[in-house]
Design a protein around this motif. Structure first.
Motif, short mmCIF file in Angstrom:
data_model
loop_
_atom_site.label_atom_id
_atom_site.label_comp_id
_atom_site.label_asym_id
_atom_site.label_seq_id
_atom_site.Cartn_x
_atom_site.Cartn_y
_atom_site.Cartn_z
N GLU A 13 12.16 -4.78 -11.47
CA GLU A 13 11.73 -3.48 -11.99
C GLU A 13 12.92 -2.58 -12.29
O GLU A 13 12.96 -1.88 -13.31
N ARG A 14 13.90 -2.60 -11.40
CA ARG A 14 15.10 -1.78 -11.63
C ARG A 14 15.85 -2.26 -12.86
O ARG A 14 16.35 -1.46 -13.65
N ALA A 15 15.90 -3.60 -13.00
CA ALA A 15 16.60 -4.15 -14.17
C ALA A 15 15.90 -3.78 -15.47
O ALA A 15 16.55 -3.62 -16.51
N ALA A 16 14.56 -3.61 -15.39
CA ALA A 16 13.79 -3.23 -16.58
C ALA A 16 13.71 -1.71 -16.75
O ALA A 16 13.04 -1.23 -17.66
N GLY A 17 14.36 -0.99 -15.85
CA GLY A 17 14.36 0.47 -15.95
C GLY A 17 13.15 1.13 -15.37
O GLY A 17 12.88 2.31 -15.62
N VAL A 18 12.37 0.39 -14.54
CA VAL A 18 11.19 0.97 -13.92
C VAL A 18 11.59 1.65 -12.62
O VAL A 18 12.32 1.07 -11.80
N VAL A 19 11.15 2.86 -12.42
CA VAL A 19 11.47 3.59 -11.20
C VAL A 19 10.42 3.24 -10.15
O VAL A 19 9.21 3.37 -10.38
N GLY A 20 10.86 2.78 -9.01
CA GLY A 20 9.91 2.42 -7.95
C GLY A 20 10.63 2.33 -6.63
O GLY A 20 11.71 2.89 -6.45
N LYS A 21 10.08 1.61 -5.68
CA LYS A 21 10.71 1.43 -4.39
C LYS A 21 12.02 0.66 -4.58
O LYS A 21 12.08 -0.31 -5.33
N ASP A 22 13.05 1.05 -3.87
CA ASP A 22 14.33 0.36 -3.99
C ASP A 22 14.25 -1.03 -3.35
O ASP A 22 14.74 -2.00 -3.91
N THR A 23 13.65 -1.10 -2.18
CA THR A 23 13.54 -2.39 -1.49
C THR A 23 12.21 -2.44 -0.77
O THR A 23 11.56 -1.41 -0.55
N ALA A 24 11.85 -3.65 -0.37
CA ALA A 24 10.62 -3.78 0.42
C ALA A 24 10.76 -3.07 1.75
O ALA A 24 9.79 -2.56 2.30
N ALA A 25 11.97 -3.02 2.28
CA ALA A 25 12.18 -2.36 3.58
C ALA A 25 11.81 -0.89 3.54
O ALA A 25 11.32 -0.32 4.51
N ASP A 26 12.04 -0.24 2.40
CA ASP A 26 11.67 1.17 2.29
C ASP A 26 10.18 1.35 2.44
O ASP A 26 9.70 2.28 3.10
N TYR A 27 9.45 0.45 1.82
CA TYR A 27 7.98 0.52 1.93
C TYR A 27 7.53 0.24 3.36
O TYR A 27 6.69 0.96 3.91
N ASP A 74 3.78 -0.73 -6.83
CA ASP A 74 4.65 -0.89 -5.67
C ASP A 74 5.01 -2.36 -5.49
O ASP A 74 4.14 -3.24 -5.52
N PRO A 75 6.29 -2.69 -5.30
CA PRO A 75 6.71 -4.09 -5.21
C PRO A 75 6.02 -4.86 -4.08
O PRO A 75 5.64 -6.02 -4.28
N TYR A 76 5.89 -4.24 -2.93
CA TYR A 76 5.26 -4.96 -1.82
C TYR A 76 3.79 -5.23 -2.12
O TYR A 76 3.27 -6.31 -1.84
N VAL A 77 3.09 -4.24 -2.68
CA VAL A 77 1.68 -4.42 -3.03
C VAL A 77 1.53 -5.55 -4.04
O VAL A 77 0.64 -6.41 -3.90
N LEU A 78 2.39 -5.59 -5.04
CA LEU A 78 2.31 -6.65 -6.04
C LEU A 78 2.59 -8.02 -5.44
O LEU A 78 1.93 -9.01 -5.78
N ALA A 79 3.56 -8.09 -4.54
CA ALA A 79 3.88 -9.37 -3.90
C ALA A 79 2.71 -9.85 -3.05
O ALA A 79 2.34 -11.04 -3.08
N GLU A 80 2.10 -8.95 -2.29
CA GLU A 80 0.96 -9.34 -1.46
C GLU A 80 -0.24 -9.69 -2.33
O GLU A 80 -0.97 -10.65 -2.04
N TYR A 81 -0.45 -8.94 -3.38
CA TYR A 81 -1.55 -9.21 -4.31
C TYR A 81 -1.42 -10.59 -4.93
O TYR A 81 -2.40 -11.36 -5.00
N ASP A 82 -0.20 -10.95 -5.36
CA ASP A 82 0.03 -12.29 -5.92
C ASP A 82 -0.26 -13.37 -4.89
O ASP A 82 -0.83 -14.43 -5.21
N LEU A 83 0.14 -13.13 -3.65
CA LEU A 83 -0.08 -14.11 -2.58
C LEU A 83 -1.58 -14.29 -2.32
O LEU A 83 -2.06 -15.42 -2.15
N ILE A 84 -2.32 -13.19 -2.30
CA ILE A 84 -3.77 -13.25 -2.08
C ILE A 84 -4.45 -14.03 -3.20
O ILE A 84 -5.27 -14.92 -2.96
N LEU A 85 -4.10 -13.71 -4.46
CA LEU A 85 -4.71 -14.39 -5.60
C LEU A 85 -4.39 -15.88 -5.60
O LEU A 85 -5.24 -16.70 -5.94
N ALA A 86 -3.15 -16.22 -5.24
CA ALA A 86 -2.76 -17.63 -5.21
C ALA A 86 -3.61 -18.41 -4.21
O ALA A 86 -4.09 -19.52 -4.50
#
Length: 510
Positions: free
Chosen positions: A491-505, A224-236
Motif C-alpha cells: 500500500e505504501r509503495a502504491a501511495g496508499v496511506v494506511g497503517k505503517d505496520t501490523a504491529a501498529d494495529y 486496514d492491512p491486518y483486516v485484509l490479511a485476516e479476511y483473505d485467510l478466512i476466505l481461503a
C-alpha cells in the motif's frame, strides 16, 4: 473506542446468555432446600425428586446443544434470540409451578434454551475476537456464569431468610422468576449487535463480512492491512471447506486430525464436570450438612462462594492469553485434586456429630479455594478451548458435540450426588480425587497450546502437531502479522496511506 474494548463489550452482552446458565445453576440449591418447596413437592422420594429437578435442566441443555448444531441458517444472533425465547417460556412455567411435573417441564424447557446459548455464545465470541485477546473474550462466558450465580445465590438467600418457616411459596418463586428479566433483555437487543464475520463470509455475504471484520478490528477501515490479511485467510479456508461439500456429524470423526480434536473437546468437557464442581454447586446444603452446618448458613456460604467464583474468572481473563490454556488446565486440576483429598479426610475424621469447629470451617475454606481455582482454570477453559479448535465448517457441530458431553456428565452428577452423599458420604469424594489427578496427566500428555493462534490455524495444528505434546514448539505456517506487514508495504509503495505496520494495529487492539 479501541477495537479491543469494542470486542469486549460485544462479547459481554452476548455472555448474558451465560448469566442465565449461572443463575439457574445457583438458584436451584436454594429452591430445593427451601421449606415451602419441600412441603409442596418433596414429601415423598425427596432425594430422587430434588435430583430430577436438577438433572432435567441439564438434560434439557443436552437437547438444546444438540439441536443448536442445526441452527447455522439462523446465524449466531438469530440462534441467541430463539434460545432466549425458549428460556423465557421455561422460566414462566417454573415460576408458576403448582405440581412437581410443572417444575420438571419448566426446568427441561429452560435447559433447552440454555443448551442453545452455552453452545453458540463462545462460538460467537471466538469468531469476532482478535486472536491476541480471544481467550479473554471467550472467558467472558464463565465470568457472566459466575455473575449469574452471585445474583441467584444472594436473591435465594434473601428469600430464604425472609420467608423460611412461613410456608410462603415466594421463598422459591421469586428466585425462579427473576431469571426471566435478563433473558428478555438479551432477546430484545441481540439483533442490534454485529453478526459473526466468519458466518457472513461462509454464507455468501463476504462484503458484509469484511465490513464487520473492519468494524470489529479497525474502526471500520476496510483497507486496514491486518483486516485484509485476516479476511483473505478466512476466505481461503472457507473456499477450501466448501470444496468438500456439506459437513455431517460423521465428518467430525473422519480422519485423524478431526477425530483427535473431537476426542480432546469431549475430554475437556467431561473432565470439567468430573472435577466435582457441579456436585458442590447443586447440593452445597447437603454437603455442608455432613459437617453440621445448617441450611441457612450453607446458603449464605454458597452466596459468598459465588463471589469467589467471579473473582477467580476475573483472574483467568487477566492471565489466559499470557499463561496460555495448557498450564492452567494441568496445575488447576492438581490443585483441585488436593482440596478434595483434604476435605474427604476432614469429613471422615470430623463428621457432623463432632464438636471440632475449626476442622469444619477448614472444610469450608478449602471449598472456597477449590471454587476459586476452578474458575481460573477448568471452568472458563472448558468453553474457551472447544470454541477455537475447529474450522468454520465444523465449528458448530464440533462445539455442539462437546457441549452435549458436558451436559451428559452434568446430568449424571446432578442425579447421583444427593443419593451418593446420603449413602456413602466422604467416600463419594474419592471419585473426584481420582478424576482430577487423571485430568492433569491427560492435559500434560495431549493438550496442545492454542494461545495466539488464528482460528484458521487449527486444521494445520491437529494435522501436523505431534500427539504427545510436552516440550513441543510447534508454530503455524501462516504468519498473519507478516502478511499484514506485506500488505501495508504494498500500500505504501502504491501511495496508499494506511497503517505503517501490523504491529501498529495490534498495539491499538491489545
Amino acid at each position: 473506542m479501541k477495537s479491543g474494548v469494542y470486542q469486549f463489550l460485544v462479547g459481554s452482552f452476548a455472555a448474558i446468555g451465560s448469566f442465565l446458565f449461572g443463575y439457574d445453576l445457583g438458584v436451584i440449591a436454594e429452591v430445593v432446600a427451601s421449606d415451602s418447596f419441600k412441603e409442596s413437592f418433596l414429601q415423598q422420594n425427596g432425594d430422587s425428586r430434588s435430583g430430577t429437578v436438577v438433572a432435567l435442566f441439564t438434560a434439557g441443555c443436552f437437547v438444546g446443544a444438540f439441536f443448536a448444531s442445526f441452527t447455522d441458517p439462523l446465524g449466531r444472533r438469530g440462534t441467541i434470540l430463539m434460545a432466549s425465547c425458549i428460556f423465557i417460556i421455561g422460566g414462566i412455567i417454573q415460576t408458576a409451578g403448582v405440581h412437581i411435573a410443572m417444575l420438571y417441564i419448566g426446568r427441561l424447557i429452560a435447559g433447552i434454551g440454555v443448551g442453545f446459548l452455552t453452545m453458540i455464545i463462545p462460538i460467537y465470541q471466538a469468531e469476532l475476537a482478535h486472536r491476541k485477546i480471544r481467550g479473554k473474550i471467550t472467558s467472558l462466558q464463565q465470568l457472566f456464569n459466575a455473575l449469574g450465580q452471585i445474583f441467584a445465590t444472594w436473591i435465594g438467600y434473601g428469600c430464604y431468610m425472609t420467608w423460611t418457616g412461613t410456608s410462603n411459596s415466594k421463598e422459591w418463586r421469586i428466585p425462579l422468576g427473576c431469571q426471566i428479566i435478563p433473558a428478555l433483555f438479551l432477546g430484545a437487543l441481540i439483533m442490534l449487535f454485529p453478526e459473526s464475520p466468519r458466518w457472513l463470509c461462509d454464507h455468501d455475504r463476504a462484503d458484509e463480512g469484511l465490513k464487520t471484520l473492519a468494524r470489529l478490528h479497525a474502526h471500520g477501515d476496510t483497507s486496514d492491512p491486518y483486516v485484509l490479511a485476516e479476511y483473505d485467510l478466512i476466505l481461503a479456508q472457507i473456499t477450501e471447506e466448501h470444496s468438500h461439500g456439506k459437513v455431517t456429524y460423521l465428518d467430525l470423526f473422519r480422519g485423524w486430525p478431526n477425530a483427535r480434536r473431537m476426542f480432546l473437546v469431549m475430554a475437556i468437557q467431561a473432565s470439567c464436570q468430573m472435577t466435582g464442581v457441579s456436585a458442590i454447586q447443586y447440593f452445597s446444603p447437603q454437603i455442608f450438612a455432613q459437617i453440621g452446618i445448617s441450611t441457612g448458613t450453607s446458603l449464605l456460604l454458597q452466596a459468598v462462594n459465588a463471589i469467589i467464583a467471579f473473582a477467580g474468572t476475573t483472574v483467568c481473563i487477566l492471565t489466559i492469553d499470557s499463561i496460555g490454556r495448557r498450564l492452567l488446565e494441568i496445575y488447576g486440576c492438581l490443585f483441585l485434586c488436593a482440596t478434595f483429598i483434604v476435605n474427604a479426610t476432614i469429613i471422615k475424621r470430623f463428621p457432623a456429630s463432632t464438636e471440632n469447629t475449626a476442622a469444619h470451617w477448614a472444610f469450608v475454606a478449602l471449598t472456597y479455594a477449590f471454587n476459586f481455582v476452578f474458575f481460573i482454570t477448568s471452568g472458563p477453559l472448558s468453553w474457551s478451548i472447544p470454541a477455537e479448535l475447529f474450522g468454520t465448517a465444523m465449528r458448530l457441530k464440533g462445539v455442539s458435540w462437546g457441549a452435549m458431553t458436558s451436559f451428559a456428565f452434568n446430568t449424571m452428577i446432578g442425579q447421583v450426588t444427593p443419593i451418593a452423599v446420603t449413602a456413602i458420604g466422604w467416600q463419594y469424594y474419592i471419585v473426584f480425587i481420582v478424576c482430577n489427578f487423571t485430568n492433569a496427566v491427560f492435559f500434560w500428555c495431549f493438550q496442545p497450546e492454542t494461545k495466539g493462534l488464528n482460528l484458521e490455524d487449527m486444521d494445520e495444528l491437529f494435522r501436523d502437531h505431534p500427539l504427545f505434546v510436552p516440550g513441543s514448539k510447534w508454530q503455524p505456517s501462516t504468519k498473519l502479522d507478516e502478511a499484514a506487514s506485506e500488505i501495508a508495504r504494498k500500500e505504501r509503495a502504491a501511495g496508499v496511506v494506511g497503517k505503517d505496520t501490523a504491529a501498529d494495529y495490534l498495539e491499538d487492539v491489545v
